[in-house]
Design a protein around this motif. Sequence first.
Motif, PDB file in Angstrom:
ATOM      1  N   PHE A 129      -3.060  -5.259   3.511  1.00 32.09           N
ATOM      2  CA  PHE A 129      -1.764  -5.006   2.893  1.00 32.09           C
ATOM      3  C   PHE A 129      -0.640  -5.161   3.925  1.00 32.09           C
ATOM      4  O   PHE A 129      -0.457  -4.295   4.783  1.00 32.09           O
ATOM      5  CB  PHE A 129      -1.740  -3.609   2.262  1.00 32.09           C
ATOM      6  N   PRO A 130       0.117  -6.244   3.844  1.00 36.19           N
ATOM      7  CA  PRO A 130       1.174  -6.482   4.827  1.00 36.19           C
ATOM      8  C   PRO A 130       2.307  -5.453   4.782  1.00 36.19           C
ATOM      9  O   PRO A 130       2.966  -5.213   5.795  1.00 36.19           O
ATOM     10  CB  PRO A 130       1.697  -7.874   4.462  1.00 36.19           C
ATOM     11  N   ALA A 137       0.851  -1.187   0.000  1.00 35.56           N
ATOM     12  CA  ALA A 137       0.000   0.000   0.000  1.00 35.56           C
ATOM     13  C   ALA A 137       0.887   1.237   0.000  1.00 35.56           C
ATOM     14  O   ALA A 137       1.870   1.307   0.740  1.00 35.56           O
ATOM     15  CB  ALA A 137      -0.904   0.007   1.226  1.00 35.56           C
ATOM     16  N   VAL A 138       0.549   2.212  -0.835  1.00 36.17           N
ATOM     17  CA  VAL A 138       1.227   3.503  -0.843  1.00 36.17           C
ATOM     18  C   VAL A 138       0.273   4.512  -0.217  1.00 36.17           C
ATOM     19  O   VAL A 138      -0.827   4.742  -0.730  1.00 36.17           O
ATOM     20  CB  VAL A 138       1.606   3.933  -2.272  1.00 36.17           C
ATOM     21  N   VAL A 139       0.679   5.082   0.908  1.00 30.46           N
ATOM     22  CA  VAL A 139      -0.190   5.984   1.663  1.00 30.46           C
ATOM     23  C   VAL A 139       0.551   7.285   1.925  1.00 30.46           C
ATOM     24  O   VAL A 139       1.770   7.372   1.811  1.00 30.46           O
ATOM     25  CB  VAL A 139      -0.633   5.335   2.998  1.00 30.46           C
ATOM     26  N   ASP A 155      -7.821   4.696   2.996  1.00 29.56           N
ATOM     27  CA  ASP A 155      -8.482   4.075   4.147  1.00 29.56           C
ATOM     28  C   ASP A 155      -7.469   3.227   4.908  1.00 29.56           C
ATOM     29  O   ASP A 155      -7.102   2.132   4.473  1.00 29.56           O
ATOM     30  CB  ASP A 155      -9.653   3.218   3.670  1.00 29.56           C
ATOM     31  N   MET A 156      -7.025   3.730   6.040  1.00 31.60           N
ATOM     32  CA  MET A 156      -5.987   3.046   6.807  1.00 31.60           C
ATOM     33  C   MET A 156      -6.461   1.698   7.344  1.00 31.60           C
ATOM     34  O   MET A 156      -5.661   0.783   7.535  1.00 31.60           O
ATOM     35  CB  MET A 156      -5.493   3.940   7.942  1.00 31.60           C
ATOM     36  N   LEU A 199      -2.737   0.044  -8.727  1.00 34.53           N
ATOM     37  CA  LEU A 199      -4.093   0.531  -8.483  1.00 34.53           C
ATOM     38  C   LEU A 199      -4.043   1.899  -7.820  1.00 34.53           C
ATOM     39  O   LEU A 199      -3.472   2.034  -6.735  1.00 34.53           O
ATOM     40  CB  LEU A 199      -4.852  -0.444  -7.572  1.00 34.53           C
ATOM     41  N   ASP A 200      -4.643   2.896  -8.452  1.00 36.91           N
ATOM     42  CA  ASP A 200      -4.643   4.246  -7.890  1.00 36.91           C
ATOM     43  C   ASP A 200      -6.019   4.538  -7.286  1.00 36.91           C
ATOM     44  O   ASP A 200      -6.991   4.761  -8.018  1.00 36.91           O
ATOM     45  CB  ASP A 200      -4.309   5.279  -8.969  1.00 36.91           C
ATOM     46  N   GLU A 201      -6.097   4.511  -5.969  1.00 39.54           N
ATOM     47  CA  GLU A 201      -7.332   4.765  -5.219  1.00 39.54           C
ATOM     48  C   GLU A 201      -8.490   3.902  -5.752  1.00 39.54           C
ATOM     49  O   GLU A 201      -9.537   4.416  -6.151  1.00 39.54           O
ATOM     50  CB  GLU A 201      -7.689   6.255  -5.266  1.00 39.54           C
TER      51      GLU A 201
END
Length: 245
Positions: free
Chosen positions: A199-200, A33-35, A191-192, A156-158
């Motif tokens: 997402f590990p 995940a990219v946050v 969404d955290m 995947l973007d959002e």
Amino acid sequence: MSAVTIRNLTLGYDRHPAVHHLDGRIEAGAMLAVVGPNGAGKSTLLKGLAGAISPLSGAVEMTRSDRHAIAYLPQAAEIDRSFPITVFELVAMGLWRRTGLFGGLSKADRQAIEQALAAVGLTGFEARTIGTLSGGQLQRMLFARLLVQDARLILLDEPFTAIDAKTCADLLDLVRRWNSEQRTVVAVLHDMETVRQAFPQSLLLARRAIAWGPTDEVLTPENLLAARRMTEAFDDHAGICTEAA
């Protein structure tokens, strides 16, 4: 799919950087995940991984065969819903690398499209134009296009933004299926809770990497605060980045 190595990567537009000096490695089969805050460079990073924009400096290293095995889902807002194309036709565009832009579809191709639409719950929507779809239906259709691409690296973007809870759950199940098939998934997410559950690995980005590693170690209050402060401190009108790694 082999690992993707990112070396001193700087990405931006008109030579003004949006992602600075990023180093890291995305292992084959990873769920990353990219946050980060708005304006942190998350979508820019995905475009760089997809090859849609070229680095200002540094590199994204992967094999040539892997570069031809990427499926990229942009934000739904980037899709022109006024374009007169049917659901079937748009999903068929996922096959263009094999068929060519003007190539005909074989019986097997048509079956693959029908199976992908069934997998996302859109059987019977084949002849609908994309402008008639709801937000959730549009996203299901775009996931069907990803399915027919049969890619090893999926960007995947959002993917779960502004869709209903049922669609979100169904599409997240598809992402988990890809992971079970040892495909590599990199997703920009807000969404955290979804990040923590599914997402590990996470990359917390604020134009620079704040943290990259196991999700529970990345998404700490201290790291999230540092990301927000760093993003707020950036000057969008700053000059060209010349800092060494």
